[in-house]
Design an enzyme around this catalytic site. Structure first.
Site, mmCIF file in Angstrom:
data_model
loop_
_atom_site.group_PDB
_atom_site.id
_atom_site.type_symbol
_atom_site.label_atom_id
_atom_site.label_comp_id
_atom_site.label_asym_id
_atom_site.label_seq_id
_atom_site.Cartn_x
_atom_site.Cartn_y
_atom_site.Cartn_z
ATOM 1 N N HIS A 262 1.255 -0.299 5.534
ATOM 2 C CA HIS A 262 0.374 -1.705 5.353
ATOM 3 C C HIS A 262 0.360 -2.395 6.924
ATOM 4 C CE1 HIS A 262 4.678 -2.945 5.188
ATOM 5 N NE2 HIS A 262 4.342 -3.913 5.673
ATOM 6 N N ASP A 263 1.364 -2.238 7.796
ATOM 7 C CA ASP A 263 1.090 -2.819 9.234
ATOM 8 C C ASP A 263 0.836 -1.795 10.269
ATOM 9 O OD1 ASP A 263 1.472 -5.295 8.560
ATOM 10 O OD2 ASP A 263 3.955 -5.519 8.562
ATOM 11 N N LYS A 266 -0.488 -2.860 13.488
ATOM 12 C CA LYS A 266 0.324 -3.804 14.617
ATOM 13 C C LYS A 266 0.617 -2.693 15.969
ATOM 14 C CE LYS A 266 2.784 -6.927 11.727
ATOM 15 N NZ LYS A 266 4.133 -7.305 11.188
ATOM 16 N N HIS A 291 -4.705 -6.909 13.091
ATOM 17 C CA HIS A 291 -3.949 -5.867 12.759
ATOM 18 C C HIS A 291 -4.631 -5.148 11.801
ATOM 19 C CE1 HIS A 291 -1.351 -8.299 10.138
ATOM 20 N NE2 HIS A 291 -1.110 -6.932 9.585
ATOM 21 N N HIS A 315 -3.678 -6.352 2.263
ATOM 22 C CA HIS A 315 -2.526 -6.751 2.164
ATOM 23 C C HIS A 315 -2.126 -8.153 2.477
ATOM 24 C CE1 HIS A 315 -1.921 -5.500 6.346
ATOM 25 N NE2 HIS A 315 -0.772 -6.187 6.386
ATOM 26 N N HIS A 316 -2.935 -8.868 3.275
ATOM 27 C CA HIS A 316 -2.885 -10.384 3.524
ATOM 28 C C HIS A 316 -3.915 -11.199 2.606
ATOM 29 C CE1 HIS A 316 0.303 -10.349 6.582
ATOM 30 N NE2 HIS A 316 -0.365 -9.349 7.205
ATOM 31 N N ASP A 344 5.880 -6.908 -1.048
ATOM 32 C CA ASP A 344 6.366 -7.343 0.365
ATOM 33 C C ASP A 344 6.929 -8.501 0.584
ATOM 34 O OD1 ASP A 344 5.800 -7.092 3.111
ATOM 35 O OD2 ASP A 344 4.213 -8.455 3.136
#
Length: 417
Positions: A262-263, A266, A291, A315-316, A344
């Site tokens: 998911h990240d 970054k 990101h 996801h955000h 999360d």
């Protein structure tokens, strides 16, 4: 490997049984129809020996009726229980019946004047379990196609002959079923060998997939120390919610891959922002939010990681539309992203971070329930509530290696199942 062998055995057994169940009745039907045709062909050949003549004039004139009567009487009592002879115009010249023929005549379907040009037959089911074959034979002049008359005969198939036909059909059906089962038994070792080879390759591919995910995960962890074990835990939690929600196949695979990565975006965020102590200002937050788009670019077009796109991109997002980057509302947010959001936040609140201690389980659940309907999908939260205590007990004080083992088990189950 045993899993693949058992699956191959089950599938071959199932296919063999299905083939046996299909082929047996079909073989029975073919055998029964073949026996019928043999009886009819014999009856037709027998009729030709008694039919009065082969020229057009044989069934015309004053002597036609007497010739037809002699032929009809010769045919009835042998293979036929009813024998009828017609002239070329379809007028009945003679009819002869046995006692059986007289008994069943009124059960036969009626028909108009004969006018057919080719021999045929029909099977007729009678009362009291009797079975009759009705033969229609056009009488043609020798060497010509001109119709001289018509013969119609009815044979009531005797019990002994019916029994013979049925037993022969059953034998053929049994042989067909046995052949199907033996075929499955014969090909099993071949399929088993191929299955073992496929299993080996599948495990190799799966290992490479896991290695690719972990490589990306380690790349993120090198830059953001909070994300190491977190990726394993949050992906496992998301998988448990997905299982409880009934997800399987490609949907589950996409959920696991997306949750783990998911990240991934970054990687492209400058260290000055990613590793900054304290709160980011507005400009820094704008850069941090990129990101998501960077992550989409990374997973896009990467084969099996394509499925991770929905979680990476969403996801955000928040249930009430207050998330980013697209501000999606409610079910416009992909289900996998809605599931991930719960997983999360639960892991973030339950885990130790450089800037905080883990919250007690009761406090974590209180916060999650407060955010239900704003941040989280209420339906997904209802699912999570059923397994929250189990998840907490499984992950409490777990090491990164143990979290990796848990996730690896889920990957094998859902990518090889």
């Amino acid at each position: 490997m045993a899993y693949f062998e058992r699956r191959a055995a089950r599938r071959i057994s199932l296919v063999s049984v299905v083939l046996a169940l299909i082929s047996a009745p079909m073989a029975w039907l073919v055998a029964a129809e073949s026996a019928e045709r043999d009886i009819v062909l014999l009856a037709m050949e027998e009729s030709k020996r008694f039919l009065p003549a082969t020229d057009h004039n044989a069934l015309m004139g004053e002597a036609a009726a007497s010739r037809a009567r002699v032929a009809a009487e010769g045919l009835s009592g042998g293979l036929f229980d009813i024998a009828e002879i017609y002239d070329a115009q379809g007028r009945k010249l003679a009819e002869s019946m046995t006692a059986t023929g007289t008994h069943i005549e009124d059960q036969l379907p009626g028909h108009g004047k004969p006018g057919y040009t080719e021999a045929s037959y029909e099977s007729v089911k009678l009362n009291n379990g009797l079975w009759a074959l009705r033969v229609f034979v056009p009488m043609k002049e020798a060497g010509r196609q001109r119709i001289a008359g018509y013969f119609e005969g009815v044979r009531v198939v005797p019990a002994w002959q019916r029994d013979n036909i049925e037993s022969a059909a059953i034998r053929v059906a049994g042989m067909a079923a046995l052949a199907a089962l033996l075929c499955g038994l014969a090909i099993f070792p071949i399929v088993l060998k191929l299955s073992r080879e496929n299993a080996k390759k599948a495990y190799e591919i799966l290992d490479s997939h896991i290695a690719m995910m972990e490589a990306l995960g380690r790349a993120i962890a090198k830059r953001d120390s909070d994300t190491g074990a977190h990726n394993y835990r949050v992906a496992w939690i998301a998988a448990r919610i997905g299982e409880e929600s009934g997800l399987s196949g490609a949907a589950m695979q996409a959920l696991i891959a997306g949750s783990f990565l998911h990240d991934v975006g970054k990687i492209g965020i400058p260290d000055a922002i990613l590793l900054k102590q304290g709160k980011l200002d507005e400009d820094e937050m704008s850069i941090m939010r990129t990101h998501v788009a960077l992550g989409e670019e990374i997973v896009h077009g990467m084969g099996w990681l394509d499925g991770a796109h929905e979680v990476v991109a969403g996801h955000h997002e928040k249930w009430n539309g207050g998330g980013y980057p697209r501000g999606l509302v409610g079910e416009a947010i992909p289900l996998s992203a809605r599931i991930f959001a719960v997983a999360d936040v639960f892991d973030a609140l339950s885990s130790k971070r450089p800037y905080k201690s883990p919250f007690p389980f009761e406090k974590v659940m209180e916060i999650l329930q407060q955010e239900t309907g704003s941040h989280f999908d209420p339906v997904v939260m209802q699912v999570f509530l059923r397994i929250a205590q189990e998840v907490n007990a499984t992950l409490k004080d777990i090491s990164e290696a143990e979290a990796r083992a848990l996730l690896t088990d889920k990957i094998k189950r859902h990518f090889l199942g």
